[in-house]
Scaffold this motif. Structure first.
Motif, PDB file in Angstrom:
ATOM      1  N   ALA A   1       0.830  -1.209   0.000  1.00 38.37           N
ATOM      2  CA  ALA A   1       0.000   0.000   0.000  1.00 38.37           C
ATOM      3  C   ALA A   1       0.863   1.258   0.000  1.00 38.37           C
ATOM      4  O   ALA A   1       0.554   2.238  -0.696  1.00 38.37           O
ATOM      5  N   CYS A   2       1.948   1.247   0.779  1.00 41.07           N
ATOM      6  CA  CYS A   2       2.835   2.411   0.830  1.00 41.07           C
ATOM      7  C   CYS A   2       3.497   2.646  -0.528  1.00 41.07           C
ATOM      8  O   CYS A   2       3.568   3.788  -1.015  1.00 41.07           O
ATOM      9  N   ALA A   3       3.968   1.566  -1.159  1.00 37.89           N
ATOM     10  CA  ALA A   3       4.590   1.690  -2.475  1.00 37.89           C
ATOM     11  C   ALA A   3       3.585   2.163  -3.509  1.00 37.89           C
ATOM     12  O   ALA A   3       3.888   3.031  -4.349  1.00 37.89           O
ATOM     13  N   ALA A   4       2.364   1.619  -3.455  1.00 35.09           N
ATOM     14  CA  ALA A   4       1.330   2.021  -4.403  1.00 35.09           C
ATOM     15  C   ALA A   4       0.962   3.486  -4.238  1.00 35.09           C
ATOM     16  O   ALA A   4       0.777   4.217  -5.223  1.00 35.09           O
ATOM     17  N   ALA A   5       0.857   3.941  -2.980  1.00 34.08           N
ATOM     18  CA  ALA A   5       0.519   5.345  -2.733  1.00 34.08           C
ATOM     19  C   ALA A   5       1.587   6.265  -3.313  1.00 34.08           C
ATOM     20  O   ALA A   5       1.276   7.289  -3.938  1.00 34.08           O
ATOM     21  N   TYR A   6       2.838   5.902  -3.134  1.00 38.44           N
ATOM     22  CA  TYR A   6       3.920   6.741  -3.659  1.00 38.44           C
ATOM     23  C   TYR A   6       3.934   6.744  -5.183  1.00 38.44           C
ATOM     24  O   TYR A   6       4.041   7.812  -5.816  1.00 38.44           O
ATOM     25  N   LEU A   7       3.816   5.577  -5.785  1.00 42.44           N
ATOM     26  CA  LEU A   7       3.874   5.488  -7.241  1.00 42.44           C
ATOM     27  C   LEU A   7       2.694   6.226  -7.885  1.00 42.44           C
ATOM     28  O   LEU A   7       2.859   6.920  -8.892  1.00 42.44           O
ATOM     29  N   LEU A   8       1.512   6.084  -7.296  1.00 41.57           N
ATOM     30  CA  LEU A   8       0.354   6.799  -7.832  1.00 41.57           C
ATOM     31  C   LEU A   8       0.512   8.305  -7.645  1.00 41.57           C
ATOM     32  O   LEU A   8       0.132   9.093  -8.521  1.00 41.57           O
ATOM     33  N   ALA A   9       1.080   8.704  -6.515  1.00 40.74           N
ATOM     34  CA  ALA A   9       1.278  10.124  -6.269  1.00 40.74           C
ATOM     35  C   ALA A   9       2.283  10.717  -7.250  1.00 40.74           C
ATOM     36  O   ALA A   9       2.158  11.877  -7.657  1.00 40.74           O
ATOM     37  N   ARG A  10       3.291   9.934  -7.631  1.00 39.71           N
ATOM     38  CA  ARG A  10       4.252  10.415  -8.623  1.00 39.71           C
ATOM     39  C   ARG A  10       3.638  10.474 -10.014  1.00 39.71           C
ATOM     40  O   ARG A  10       3.961  11.344 -10.815  1.00 39.71           O
ATOM     41  N   ALA A  11       2.741   9.527 -10.310  1.00 40.65           N
ATOM     42  CA  ALA A  11       2.135   9.467 -11.637  1.00 40.65           C
ATOM     43  C   ALA A  11       1.025  10.489 -11.810  1.00 40.65           C
ATOM     44  O   ALA A  11       0.783  10.975 -12.924  1.00 40.65           O
ATOM     45  N   LEU A  12       0.343  10.834 -10.724  1.00 35.19           N
ATOM     46  CA  LEU A  12      -0.787  11.765 -10.778  1.00 35.19           C
ATOM     47  C   LEU A  12      -0.455  12.992  -9.933  1.00 35.19           C
ATOM     48  O   LEU A  12      -0.557  12.939  -8.706  1.00 35.19           O
ATOM     49  N   PRO A  13      -0.038  14.078 -10.540  1.00 30.73           N
ATOM     50  CA  PRO A  13       0.380  15.258  -9.774  1.00 30.73           C
ATOM     51  C   PRO A  13      -0.658  15.744  -8.771  1.00 30.73           C
ATOM     52  O   PRO A  13      -0.311  16.184  -7.675  1.00 30.73           O
TER      53      PRO A  13
END
Length: 393
Positions: free
Chosen positions: A358-370
């Motif tokens: 979940a932590c990795a997904a939150a970071y990756l999504l946050a990087r992909a979606l400004p």
């Protein structure tokens, strides 16, 4: 030569690593809470006395360390800002936006589990639309609550106090004098410890201990001095030298204080209330350990870890979104797996895996979606800003 003893750098890699490590400890600590004898949001049904000692040894300093690192980072942010007001505005944007998002989308998940444990019979959608915005007690739970996001509230408050202080005439000279005073003799150790322990003991039997911005005397007596220490330390080589000079004594103090904390917690586990003398010794030892561990860990970070690595930037930027999402993930996974009656090792492995994913997904999504990145406190990539992105906390 450690950066702390030379020309001040805009970024201290050792403290970055401390921040990353501290949040890693925080995740493991919260997973362990689901298995500990202490009361928590929801428990797995497995309670292990063996967890008391290591968790008690971590409790006094794990959050204070984060506030100290945040104070150091704030010194860089103040120096970059055009005015104290600009610093306050930037910190408000970087902290209050994720806080508001967390209060709307993250915290209600935990609050739903809390009231469900108290007998609330409806699903999450009904709770979020209707019952999650109450004021007062509901199914034994007090509303509203910022749950684990209290750290962001405290950090924003300390940042605003800092902005107000640096805006006063002669603030820099006063800070230089304080840093110089602390650097002489052994004042770095005894003076702050006396202040922190004195305030905490004075309030021990007068003010109930508990999180709450306006009444958490015990918490502020520890966190605010450590935040101020981090701020003072930046760009002041004499204070760094004092850290290195007293590091070994600080380690000894931390070990002695930690032994007292662990002993009291083992003798009076869970919700057992210790006698007043033992309670006072425990609280005083927590203050000693909080300060001494920060001095020792800053020394180690400056002398042994002040170097960059290709993973540092990624992990550093991932810390804040991981902090926002990790707690509700642990709570929800624990809650939904209770009917499965999983074994303790299976449950622990599931909690750890789900939390990391979940932590990795939150970071990756946050990087992909400004837009999501703004809500989760993820700074823009360094290349997009023409330099290194500043730390969040």
């Amino acid at each position: 030569m450690p950066v702390g003893l030379g020309v001040a750098s805009s970024r201290h890699y050792g403290l970055d690593w401390l921040r990353i490590g501290a949040f890693g400890v925080l995740i493991l600590y919260h997973i362990a809470m689901a298995f500990s004898p202490w009361h928590w949001v929801v428990t797995t049904g497995h309670a292990y006395r063996a967890l008391i000692a290591p968790m008690a040894a971590v409790t006094p300093w794990r959050l204070g360390l984060l506030f100290a690192v945040s104070g150091y980072a704030s010194a860089t942010l103040v120096a970059r800002a055009a005015t104290p007001a600009a610093f306050a505005a930037e910190r408000s944007r970087r902290l209050l936006v994720p806080l508001a998002f967390g209060m709307l989308a993250i915290v209600p998940l935990e609050m739903w589990v809390r009231v469900a444990e108290g007998g609330y019979a409806h699903g999450y959608l009904r709770f979020w639309l209707v019952d999650g915005w109450r004021v007062g007690m509901f199914h034994g739970v007090e509303f509203p609550s910022w749950e684990h996001l209290w750290f962001v509230v405290y950090l924003w408050t300390y940042s605003m106090l800092l902005a107000a202080f640096v805006a006063t005439a002669g603030a820099a000279r006063r800070m230089d004098r304080i840093a110089a005073w602390l650097s002489r003799g052994s004042r770095l150790l005894w003076a702050p410890i006396a202040l922190m322990a004195g305030v905490r003991l004075a309030a021990l039997f007068v003010v109930p201990e508990g999180q709450g911005l306006l009444h958490d005397v015990a918490g502020h007596s520890q966190y605010l001095p450590l935040f101020a220490l981090g701020f003072l330390l930046a760009h002041r080589p004499a204070l760094w030298r004092s850290f290195h000079r007293h590091a070994h004594t600080a380690m000894v103090l931390a070990l002695i204080a930690g032994a007292i904390v662990v002993t009291v917690e083992l003798q009076y586990p869970g919700d057992v209330v210790p006698p007043h003398l033992a309670m006072a010794a425990n609280r005083a030892a927590r203050s000693v350990m909080a300060w001494a561990m920060v001095v020792a860990l800053f020394h180690l970070a400056d002398t042994h870890a002040n170097r960059d690595h290709r993973w540092r930037g990624v992990l550093g930027r991932a810390v804040f979104p991981a902090y926002i999402v990790h707690h509700p993930v642990i709570v929800l996974v624990t809650w939904f797996t209770l009917p499965l009656a999983l074994g303790p090792w299976t449950e622990a492995a599931l909690l750890l895996s789900a939390t990391l994913i979940a932590c990795a997904a939150a970071y990756l999504l946050a990087r992909a979606l400004p837009g999501l990145g703004t809500l989760l406190g993820v700074p823009a990539p360094p290349a997009a800003k023409g330099g290194r992105s500043p730390v969040i906390c």
